[in-house]
Write a protein that holds these residues in place. Sequence first.
Motif, PDB file in Angstrom:
ATOM      1  N   UNK A 269       0.796  -1.236   0.000  1.00  0.00           N
ATOM      2  CA  UNK A 269       0.000   0.000   0.000  1.00  0.00           C
ATOM      3  C   UNK A 269       0.825   1.280   0.000  1.00  0.00           C
ATOM      4  N   UNK A 270       2.137   1.172   0.217  1.00  0.00           N
ATOM      5  CA  UNK A 270       2.952   2.378   0.327  1.00  0.00           C
ATOM      6  C   UNK A 270       2.955   3.216  -0.944  1.00  0.00           C
ATOM      7  N   UNK A 271       2.932   2.562  -2.108  1.00  0.00           N
ATOM      8  CA  UNK A 271       2.982   3.307  -3.367  1.00  0.00           C
ATOM      9  C   UNK A 271       1.776   4.236  -3.478  1.00  0.00           C
ATOM     10  N   UNK A 272       0.589   3.727  -3.147  1.00  0.00           N
ATOM     11  CA  UNK A 272      -0.605   4.562  -3.187  1.00  0.00           C
ATOM     12  C   UNK A 272      -0.566   5.663  -2.148  1.00  0.00           C
ATOM     13  N   UNK A 273      -0.096   5.332  -0.951  1.00  0.00           N
ATOM     14  CA  UNK A 273      -0.031   6.339   0.107  1.00  0.00           C
ATOM     15  C   UNK A 273       1.009   7.407  -0.204  1.00  0.00           C
ATOM     16  N   UNK A 274       2.064   7.030  -0.934  1.00  0.00           N
ATOM     17  CA  UNK A 274       3.124   7.991  -1.257  1.00  0.00           C
ATOM     18  C   UNK A 274       2.616   9.139  -2.112  1.00  0.00           C
ATOM     19  N   UNK A 275       1.513   8.938  -2.812  1.00  0.00           N
ATOM     20  CA  UNK A 275       0.961  10.010  -3.642  1.00  0.00           C
ATOM     21  C   UNK A 275       0.257  11.071  -2.800  1.00  0.00           C
ATOM     22  N   UNK A 276      -0.197  10.703  -1.618  1.00  0.00           N
ATOM     23  CA  UNK A 276      -0.968  11.642  -0.797  1.00  0.00           C
ATOM     24  C   UNK A 276      -0.266  12.043   0.495  1.00  0.00           C
ATOM     25  N   UNK A 277       0.859  11.422   0.816  1.00  0.00           N
ATOM     26  CA  UNK A 277       1.545  11.718   2.066  1.00  0.00           C
ATOM     27  C   UNK A 277       3.042  11.816   1.827  1.00  0.00           C
ATOM     28  N   UNK A 278       3.631  12.935   2.219  1.00  0.00           N
ATOM     29  CA  UNK A 278       5.078  13.084   2.097  1.00  0.00           C
ATOM     30  C   UNK A 278       5.791  12.064   2.986  1.00  0.00           C
ATOM     31  N   UNK A 279       5.272  11.840   4.199  1.00  0.00           N
ATOM     32  CA  UNK A 279       5.906  10.887   5.106  1.00  0.00           C
ATOM     33  C   UNK A 279       5.890   9.478   4.522  1.00  0.00           C
ATOM     34  N   UNK A 280       4.759   9.067   3.918  1.00  0.00           N
ATOM     35  CA  UNK A 280       4.691   7.749   3.287  1.00  0.00           C
ATOM     36  C   UNK A 280       5.650   7.673   2.104  1.00  0.00           C
ATOM     37  N   UNK A 281       5.754   8.763   1.366  1.00  0.00           N
ATOM     38  CA  UNK A 281       6.706   8.842   0.263  1.00  0.00           C
ATOM     39  C   UNK A 281       8.124   8.618   0.789  1.00  0.00           C
ATOM     40  N   UNK A 282       8.437   9.186   1.943  1.00  0.00           N
ATOM     41  CA  UNK A 282       9.760   9.029   2.534  1.00  0.00           C
ATOM     42  C   UNK A 282       9.979   7.614   3.054  1.00  0.00           C
ATOM     43  N   UNK A 283       8.936   6.994   3.606  1.00  0.00           N
ATOM     44  CA  UNK A 283       9.061   5.600   4.038  1.00  0.00           C
ATOM     45  C   UNK A 283       9.423   4.714   2.849  1.00  0.00           C
ATOM     46  N   UNK A 284       8.772   4.952   1.719  1.00  0.00           N
ATOM     47  CA  UNK A 284       9.074   4.188   0.511  1.00  0.00           C
ATOM     48  C   UNK A 284      10.517   4.425   0.075  1.00  0.00           C
ATOM     49  N   UNK A 285      10.936   5.686   0.085  1.00  0.00           N
ATOM     50  CA  UNK A 285      12.303   6.038  -0.302  1.00  0.00           C
ATOM     51  C   UNK A 285      13.315   5.373   0.628  1.00  0.00           C
ATOM     52  N   UNK A 286      13.137   5.506   1.927  1.00  0.00           N
ATOM     53  CA  UNK A 286      14.085   4.932   2.876  1.00  0.00           C
ATOM     54  C   UNK A 286      14.054   3.403   2.840  1.00  0.00           C
ATOM     55  N   UNK A 287      12.885   2.850   2.606  1.00  0.00           N
ATOM     56  CA  UNK A 287      12.803   1.398   2.481  1.00  0.00           C
ATOM     57  C   UNK A 287      13.648   0.883   1.327  1.00  0.00           C
ATOM     58  N   UNK A 288      13.691   1.661   0.245  1.00  0.00           N
ATOM     59  CA  UNK A 288      14.481   1.257  -0.922  1.00  0.00           C
ATOM     60  C   UNK A 288      15.974   1.396  -0.658  1.00  0.00           C
ATOM     61  N   UNK A 289      16.421   2.596  -0.243  1.00  0.00           N
ATOM     62  CA  UNK A 289      17.863   2.865  -0.205  1.00  0.00           C
ATOM     63  C   UNK A 289      18.535   2.379   1.071  1.00  0.00           C
ATOM     64  N   UNK A 290      17.780   2.251   2.168  1.00  0.00           N
ATOM     65  CA  UNK A 290      18.393   1.900   3.443  1.00  0.00           C
ATOM     66  C   UNK A 290      18.069   0.487   3.907  1.00  0.00           C
ATOM     67  N   UNK A 291      17.108  -0.175   3.261  1.00  0.00           N
ATOM     68  CA  UNK A 291      16.741  -1.537   3.655  1.00  0.00           C
ATOM     69  C   UNK A 291      16.873  -2.499   2.471  1.00  0.00           C
TER      70      UNK A 291
END
Length: 215
Positions: free
Chosen positions: A25-47
């Motif tokens: 669900x993060x991809x959909x939430x990333x469109x409406x929430x900056x924080x969710x967008x950042x979770x997706x980003x950090x999940x990619x580069x840091x995990x």
Amino acid sequence: MRAALHRHGPLAAGLALLVGLWAGPLVGRAETSFAAHMVLHMGLVAVAAPALAFGLARSVPAVGRRVSARFAILAALTEFALVWSWHAPALHDAARRETAVLILEQGSFLLAGLLVWTAAFGTAEGARGARAAGVGALLMTSMHMTLLGALLLFAPRPLYRCGDLCSPLATLTPLEDQQLGGVLMLLVGGAAYLTGGLALLAGILDPKREGAAPA
């Protein structure tokens, strides 16, 4: 079976993490929430990226073997350029509004993270100069992510128009959403790269390891 699991298990785990991030669900939430967008980003580069890089090094040792110091520094500079460019207001807002731009953004984040972590794991088996470059690449990335996270956290106003346009029903104000995203970058991104850099640095400073390492 056990040998195959030992060799290929980390790569499979990294791929599973990547699927969970992009198919959840993060991809959909990333469109409406900056924080969710950042979770997706950090999940990619840091995990996901370090897990995939470690898995690739285990499954296909030739991929990262003997990575040069130059490659490690170029990888860090590439990630710096991509991360800061995509957080420029115009590009970030475009990624929040257009699915194709979001795919390009997230794909470039993953590529940049893979480059840095592959360089770090590859230099870990090399000479001291290469290992120092791997440490430098991770620490440089930690520093610029910390700086960007602090900018997002302490900015006195929202930096992105999409804060109002993309989430009119959000419970957080655009500024609070941005601040939460900054905290996530500080705590996850900065800490992950710092930890990796310090772990590699410990290997350089270990006299037993140094005695066995090539000159």
